[in-house]
Design a protein around this motif. Structure first.
Motif, mmCIF file in Angstrom:
data_model
loop_
_atom_site.group_PDB
_atom_site.id
_atom_site.type_symbol
_atom_site.label_atom_id
_atom_site.label_comp_id
_atom_site.label_asym_id
_atom_site.label_seq_id
_atom_site.Cartn_x
_atom_site.Cartn_y
_atom_site.Cartn_z
ATOM 1 N N ASP A 16 -1.159 71.825 80.768
ATOM 2 C CA ASP A 16 -0.520 72.332 79.274
ATOM 3 C C ASP A 16 -1.882 72.759 78.284
ATOM 4 O O ASP A 16 -3.076 72.627 78.631
ATOM 5 N N GLY A 17 -0.807 74.051 78.333
ATOM 6 C CA GLY A 17 -2.201 75.361 77.627
ATOM 7 C C GLY A 17 -2.689 76.048 78.008
ATOM 8 O O GLY A 17 -3.232 76.854 78.038
ATOM 9 N N VAL A 18 -2.365 75.837 79.794
ATOM 10 C CA VAL A 18 -3.121 77.084 80.456
ATOM 11 C C VAL A 18 -1.813 78.169 81.353
ATOM 12 O O VAL A 18 -2.179 78.969 80.921
ATOM 13 N N LEU A 19 -0.758 76.931 81.556
ATOM 14 C CA LEU A 19 0.565 77.665 82.725
ATOM 15 C C LEU A 19 2.260 77.235 81.672
ATOM 16 O O LEU A 19 2.876 77.610 81.546
ATOM 17 N N VAL A 20 1.844 75.788 80.795
ATOM 18 C CA VAL A 20 3.520 75.525 79.876
ATOM 19 C C VAL A 20 2.575 74.993 78.356
ATOM 20 O O VAL A 20 1.589 75.075 77.919
ATOM 21 N N ASP A 21 3.653 75.672 77.664
ATOM 22 C CA ASP A 21 3.281 76.175 76.608
ATOM 23 C C ASP A 21 3.195 74.471 75.704
ATOM 24 O O ASP A 21 4.817 74.023 74.929
ATOM 25 N N PHE A 22 3.272 73.307 76.213
ATOM 26 C CA PHE A 22 3.242 72.184 75.995
ATOM 27 C C PHE A 22 3.055 72.376 74.487
ATOM 28 O O PHE A 22 3.649 70.885 73.655
ATOM 29 N N HIS A 23 2.513 72.692 73.873
ATOM 30 C CA HIS A 23 1.342 73.236 72.771
ATOM 31 C C HIS A 23 3.192 73.171 71.104
ATOM 32 O O HIS A 23 3.521 72.516 70.142
ATOM 33 N N SER A 24 2.883 74.693 71.506
ATOM 34 C CA SER A 24 4.981 74.701 70.615
ATOM 35 C C SER A 24 5.129 73.560 70.706
ATOM 36 O O SER A 24 5.906 73.357 69.330
ATOM 37 N N GLU A 25 5.294 73.046 71.661
ATOM 38 C CA GLU A 25 6.545 71.979 71.565
ATOM 39 C C GLU A 25 6.790 70.805 71.324
ATOM 40 O O GLU A 25 7.650 69.550 71.079
ATOM 41 N N LEU A 26 5.324 70.244 71.324
ATOM 42 C CA LEU A 26 4.713 68.851 70.225
ATOM 43 C C LEU A 26 4.295 69.512 69.374
ATOM 44 O O LEU A 26 4.786 68.355 68.632
ATOM 45 N N VAL A 27 4.624 70.227 68.687
ATOM 46 C CA VAL A 27 4.644 70.246 66.838
ATOM 47 C C VAL A 27 5.868 70.225 66.360
ATOM 48 O O VAL A 27 6.289 69.964 65.107
ATOM 49 N N LYS A 28 7.262 70.424 66.892
ATOM 50 C CA LYS A 28 8.269 70.813 66.733
ATOM 51 C C LYS A 28 8.391 69.072 67.223
ATOM 52 O O LYS A 28 9.376 69.225 65.987
ATOM 53 N N LEU A 29 8.318 68.225 67.850
ATOM 54 C CA LEU A 29 8.708 67.104 67.719
ATOM 55 C C LEU A 29 7.865 66.298 66.151
ATOM 56 O O LEU A 29 8.463 65.314 66.175
ATOM 57 N N GLY A 31 8.235 68.047 63.940
ATOM 58 C CA GLY A 31 8.798 68.991 62.443
ATOM 59 C C GLY A 31 8.481 69.879 61.843
ATOM 60 O O GLY A 31 8.349 70.426 61.065
ATOM 61 N N ILE A 32 7.323 70.794 62.962
ATOM 62 C CA ILE A 32 6.554 71.235 62.591
ATOM 63 C C ILE A 32 7.180 72.546 63.014
ATOM 64 O O ILE A 32 6.930 73.075 64.007
ATOM 65 N N ASP A 33 7.405 74.262 62.229
ATOM 66 C CA ASP A 33 7.294 75.558 62.706
ATOM 67 C C ASP A 33 6.131 76.033 63.898
ATOM 68 O O ASP A 33 5.257 76.836 63.280
ATOM 69 N N PRO A 34 6.336 75.960 64.968
ATOM 70 C CA PRO A 34 4.773 76.441 65.438
ATOM 71 C C PRO A 34 4.457 78.007 65.419
ATOM 72 O O PRO A 34 3.504 78.523 65.079
ATOM 73 N N LYS A 35 5.000 78.953 64.727
ATOM 74 C CA LYS A 35 5.729 80.027 64.701
ATOM 75 C C LYS A 35 4.735 80.347 62.736
ATOM 76 O O LYS A 35 4.560 81.228 62.871
ATOM 77 N N SER A 36 4.757 78.917 62.398
ATOM 78 C CA SER A 36 4.293 78.766 60.982
ATOM 79 C C SER A 36 3.221 78.184 61.341
ATOM 80 O O SER A 36 2.068 78.442 60.086
ATOM 81 N N TRP A 42 -4.036 75.550 63.981
ATOM 82 C CA TRP A 42 -3.415 75.651 65.703
ATOM 83 C C TRP A 42 -4.273 74.898 66.505
ATOM 84 O O TRP A 42 -4.786 73.618 66.990
ATOM 85 N N ALA A 43 -5.658 75.102 66.412
ATOM 86 C CA ALA A 43 -6.986 74.539 66.506
ATOM 87 C C ALA A 43 -7.395 72.777 66.370
ATOM 88 O O ALA A 43 -7.402 71.977 67.159
ATOM 89 N N GLU A 44 -6.734 72.759 65.314
ATOM 90 C CA GLU A 44 -6.451 71.163 64.712
ATOM 91 C C GLU A 44 -5.207 70.502 65.499
ATOM 92 O O GLU A 44 -5.613 69.809 65.358
ATOM 93 N N TRP A 45 -4.697 70.885 66.157
ATOM 94 C CA TRP A 45 -3.690 70.200 66.954
ATOM 95 C C TRP A 45 -4.326 70.025 68.143
ATOM 96 O O TRP A 45 -3.710 68.970 69.499
#
Length: 182
Positions: A16-29, A31-36, A42-45
């Motif tokens: 997670d965070g090294v090979l897998v984009d876990f963080h973007s999918e977590l923020v989507k859960l 209800g947040i758009d990762p691109k925003s 991001w550091a807060e996450w």
């Protein structure tokens, strides 16, 4: 400062965070758009999100199944980094932890098999149990890297918005490709 790698007998790589984009999918859960998100947001996450409440942070993961974990997207550099790791060292092992979700471990194993074609994986905590002289860990979290070093391992910090003092993925790949393992 360039990354110089000492003799490494076994290389552990976080997911997670090294090979897998876990963080973007977590923020989507959440209800947040990762691109925003800005880099500071991001550091807060990495510290349980903006409200710093671990229960709120992890709660959406209680409702996902193993398929969610198995289908997380790769980070753009995942294939290049994984290939460099395997060219550098004969013994490369995925070392990842799981939240308190009974489906996460089986989903992660599915992801590893499907995306990396290996069964060389350890899932659980604490990561530092695998640390010793000659064992390196590529990870994106200080909470894993500090004890790794304290137990004799070689920490390789991947720079992310939540870990600004790490090495870029290109610096890590270059170091792996320019070094030779024993």
């Amino acid at each position: 400062m360039p990354l110089n790698l000492p003799e490494i007998k076994m290389l552990f790589v976080d997911l997670d965070g090294v090979l897998v984009d876990f963080h973007s999918e977590l923020v989507k859960l959440h209800g947040i758009d990762p691109k925003s998100l800005s880099e500071d947001e991001w550091a807060e996450w990495d510290n349980h999100g903006p409200d710093r409440d671990p229960r709120h942070f992890w709660e959406p993961l209680n409702n996902v199944d193993s398929e969610w974990w198995a289908n997380l997207p790769k980070l753009p550099w995942a294939d290049r980094l994984w290939s460099a790791c395997n060219r550098f060292c004969q013994d490369v092992v995925i070392l990842t932890s799981t939240p308190r979700n009974s489906c996460s471990a089986s989903g992660k194993f599915q992801w590893i098999e499907k995306n990396l074609g290996t069964y060389q994986a350890l899932i659980g905590r604490p990561k530092f149990a695998c640390a010793q002289s000659g064992h390196a860990l590529i990870d994106d979290r200080t909470i894993n890297l500090t004890p790794w070093q304290q137990y004799g391992g070689i920490p390789i910090a991947l720079r992310r918005p939540w870990l600004k003092n790490g090495y870029s993925v290109d610096e890590i790949i270059e170091a792996l490709e320019s070094s030779s393992s024993a």
